[in-house]
Design a protein around this motif. Sequence first.
Motif, PDB file in Angstrom:
ATOM      1  N   ASP A   1     -12.511 -19.121  17.317  1.00 19.62           N
ATOM      2  CA  ASP A   1     -11.802 -20.083  18.162  1.00 19.62           C
ATOM      3  C   ASP A   1     -10.324 -20.162  17.786  1.00 19.62           C
ATOM      4  N   LYS A   2     -10.011 -19.940  16.529  1.00 22.22           N
ATOM      5  CA  LYS A   2      -8.599 -19.934  16.125  1.00 22.22           C
ATOM      6  C   LYS A   2      -7.876 -18.769  16.797  1.00 22.22           C
TER       7      LYS A   2
ATOM      8  N   SER B   1       0.813  -1.206   0.000  1.00 21.69           N
ATOM      9  CA  SER B   1       0.000   0.000   0.000  1.00 21.69           C
ATOM     10  C   SER B   1       0.851   1.264   0.000  1.00 21.69           C
ATOM     11  N   PRO B   2       0.533   2.235  -0.865  1.00 19.91           N
ATOM     12  CA  PRO B   2       1.248   3.520  -0.856  1.00 19.91           C
ATOM     13  C   PRO B   2       0.958   4.338   0.398  1.00 19.91           C
ATOM     14  N   LEU B   3      -0.039   3.933   1.193  1.00 26.86           N
ATOM     15  CA  LEU B   3      -0.386   4.654   2.414  1.00 26.86           C
ATOM     16  C   LEU B   3       0.388   4.152   3.632  1.00 26.86           C
ATOM     17  N   ALA B   4       1.151   3.075   3.465  1.00 26.93           N
ATOM     18  CA  ALA B   4       1.813   2.454   4.616  1.00 26.93           C
ATOM     19  C   ALA B   4       3.108   3.165   4.981  1.00 26.93           C
ATOM     20  N   ASP B   5       3.267   3.452   6.281  1.00 25.16           N
ATOM     21  CA  ASP B   5       4.517   4.030   6.777  1.00 25.16           C
ATOM     22  C   ASP B   5       5.642   2.991   6.765  1.00 25.16           C
ATOM     23  N   VAL B   6       5.291   1.773   7.165  1.00 23.67           N
ATOM     24  CA  VAL B   6       6.276   0.704   7.301  1.00 23.67           C
ATOM     25  C   VAL B   6       5.912  -0.423   6.347  1.00 23.67           C
ATOM     26  N   LYS B   7       6.811  -0.749   5.427  1.00 27.42           N
ATOM     27  CA  LYS B   7       6.597  -1.876   4.520  1.00 27.42           C
ATOM     28  C   LYS B   7       7.050  -3.144   5.241  1.00 27.42           C
ATOM     29  N   ALA B   8       6.098  -4.018   5.538  1.00 24.58           N
ATOM     30  CA  ALA B   8       6.443  -5.175   6.356  1.00 24.58           C
ATOM     31  C   ALA B   8       5.531  -6.352   6.059  1.00 24.58           C
ATOM     32  N   ASP B   9       6.051  -7.553   6.317  1.00 24.17           N
ATOM     33  CA  ASP B   9       5.318  -8.804   6.200  1.00 24.17           C
ATOM     34  C   ASP B   9       4.623  -9.065   7.535  1.00 24.17           C
ATOM     35  N   ILE B  10       3.318  -9.264   7.504  1.00 27.58           N
ATOM     36  CA  ILE B  10       2.559  -9.489   8.737  1.00 27.58           C
ATOM     37  C   ILE B  10       3.035 -10.735   9.483  1.00 27.58           C
ATOM     38  N   CYS B  11       3.691 -11.644   8.783  1.00 20.97           N
ATOM     39  CA  CYS B  11       4.207 -12.859   9.425  1.00 20.97           C
ATOM     40  C   CYS B  11       5.600 -12.661  10.018  1.00 20.97           C
ATOM     41  N   ASP B  12       6.187 -11.486   9.808  1.00 16.93           N
ATOM     42  CA  ASP B  12       7.530 -11.204  10.330  1.00 16.93           C
ATOM     43  C   ASP B  12       7.648  -9.703  10.569  1.00 16.93           C
ATOM     44  N   LEU B  13       6.979  -9.229  11.595  1.00 14.24           N
ATOM     45  CA  LEU B  13       6.866  -7.793  11.831  1.00 14.24           C
ATOM     46  C   LEU B  13       8.122  -7.210  12.490  1.00 14.24           C
TER      47      LEU B  13
ATOM     48  N   LEU C   1      -5.504  -2.546  14.401  1.00 17.74           N
ATOM     49  CA  LEU C   1      -6.541  -2.725  13.390  1.00 17.74           C
ATOM     50  C   LEU C   1      -5.967  -3.566  12.264  1.00 17.74           C
ATOM     51  N   CYS C   2      -6.584  -4.715  12.029  1.00 15.90           N
ATOM     52  CA  CYS C   2      -6.127  -5.612  10.968  1.00 15.90           C
ATOM     53  C   CYS C   2      -7.372  -6.155  10.271  1.00 15.90           C
ATOM     54  N   ASN C   3      -7.873  -5.397   9.306  1.00 21.47           N
ATOM     55  CA  ASN C   3      -9.181  -5.683   8.730  1.00 21.47           C
ATOM     56  C   ASN C   3      -9.091  -6.093   7.267  1.00 21.47           C
ATOM     57  N   HIS C   4      -9.651  -7.261   6.986  1.00 21.90           N
ATOM     58  CA  HIS C   4      -9.644  -7.842   5.645  1.00 21.90           C
ATOM     59  C   HIS C   4      -8.213  -7.968   5.117  1.00 21.90           C
ATOM     60  N   VAL C   5      -7.370  -8.547   5.983  1.00 25.75           N
ATOM     61  CA  VAL C   5      -5.975  -8.834   5.651  1.00 25.75           C
ATOM     62  C   VAL C   5      -5.698 -10.328   5.751  1.00 25.75           C
ATOM     63  N   LEU C   6      -6.154 -10.967   6.825  1.00 28.25           N
ATOM     64  CA  LEU C   6      -5.768 -12.348   7.107  1.00 28.25           C
ATOM     65  C   LEU C   6      -6.227 -13.339   6.039  1.00 28.25           C
ATOM     66  N   GLU C   7      -7.319 -13.014   5.333  1.00 24.74           N
ATOM     67  CA  GLU C   7      -7.786 -13.918   4.270  1.00 24.74           C
ATOM     68  C   GLU C   7      -6.838 -13.948   3.077  1.00 24.74           C
TER      69      GLU C   7
ATOM     70  N   THR D   1      -1.959 -18.503  10.792  1.00 28.86           N
ATOM     71  CA  THR D   1      -1.599 -18.815  12.178  1.00 28.86           C
ATOM     72  C   THR D   1      -0.361 -18.027  12.593  1.00 28.86           C
ATOM     73  N   LYS D   2       0.626 -17.995  11.731  1.00 30.56           N
ATOM     74  CA  LYS D   2       1.851 -17.242  12.013  1.00 30.56           C
ATOM     75  C   LYS D   2       1.545 -15.751  12.127  1.00 30.56           C
ATOM     76  N   ALA D   3       0.664 -15.257  11.244  1.00 30.42           N
ATOM     77  CA  ALA D   3       0.284 -13.846  11.279  1.00 30.42           C
ATOM     78  C   ALA D   3      -0.422 -13.509  12.600  1.00 30.42           C
ATOM     79  N   MET D   4      -1.340 -14.387  13.024  1.00 29.22           N
ATOM     80  CA  MET D   4      -2.054 -14.154  14.284  1.00 29.22           C
ATOM     81  C   MET D   4      -1.086 -14.149  15.467  1.00 29.22           C
ATOM     82  N   LYS D   5      -0.081 -15.014  15.439  1.00 24.13           N
ATOM     83  CA  LYS D   5       0.908 -15.053  16.513  1.00 24.13           C
ATOM     84  C   LYS D   5       1.718 -13.757  16.560  1.00 24.13           C
TER      85      LYS D   5
END
Length: 261
Positions: A221-222, A126-138, A149-155, A161-165
């Motif tokens: 539950d996940k 996203s051009p709006l992001a301050d930090v370019k990062a992988d949600i699985c390795d923040l 806020l993490c909306n309509h990303v995990l799908e 599972t790694k992202a949620m952790k």
Amino acid sequence: MKRLFKLILNVIPRPLLIRMSYIVRPVLAFFLKGNTFTDPIDGKSFRTFLPYGYGNQRNNVLSPSTLSLERHRLLWLYLKNETDFFKPAPVSGASKKVLHFAPEQAFYKRFKRLGHLDYVTTDLNSPLADVKADICDLPFEDNSFDFILCNHVLEHIPDDTKAMKELYRVMKADGMGIFQIPQDLKRVVTFEDNSITDKKERAKIFGQYDHVRVYGRDYFDKLRSIGFQVEEVDYTSHFSDEAITKYCLAKGEIIPVVYKH
């Protein structure tokens, strides 16, 4: 118009769409002014909203002024009415540290202007992001954020599972988050099938060609299995049918509100 919007969504890359929207949005808002439907984010009213959808198009869901969808307007109303997100901290000088994944245009500038927030945005593209990062390795330290806020990303994420952790790791103790996802509440179990590779077929089955799953009710539950406390909030139940129609909300949509204790 539905065919045109569907073609645009499926052909033009999302980062370019975001840039183009800054030019198109004020024109659409001007020509669609009316008093039938209202966007609660900016309070502007229109005779109709626009269609939206990569696969099946939904009529009357995209706000011409903020480009918000049903989920954005519902989230705005929840944050405004049920949380202290928009309220300065009672202690002078204290700020709430917020992490926002894939920041939506409807929120980005409005959240950025809130002086009581230490507001950080992140995404790979996203051009709006301050930090370019992988949600699985923040690239953030443990227990860094009060609100996520993490909306309509995990799908979109193969290893959710790694992202949620990672989300759990970077959230502070007593922190809060909202992790909206497209969800089929009729499904008990989340559906994935990586053998389906045709983009049109994936859009038909998963809602978008770049979605890797359709979440069922087991999503909550996940999140709990990762360690989050989860509230399944049916916030549309707080509104009359008239208000749901006026704001163009999706009746029965669940907001997953999570806490780390």
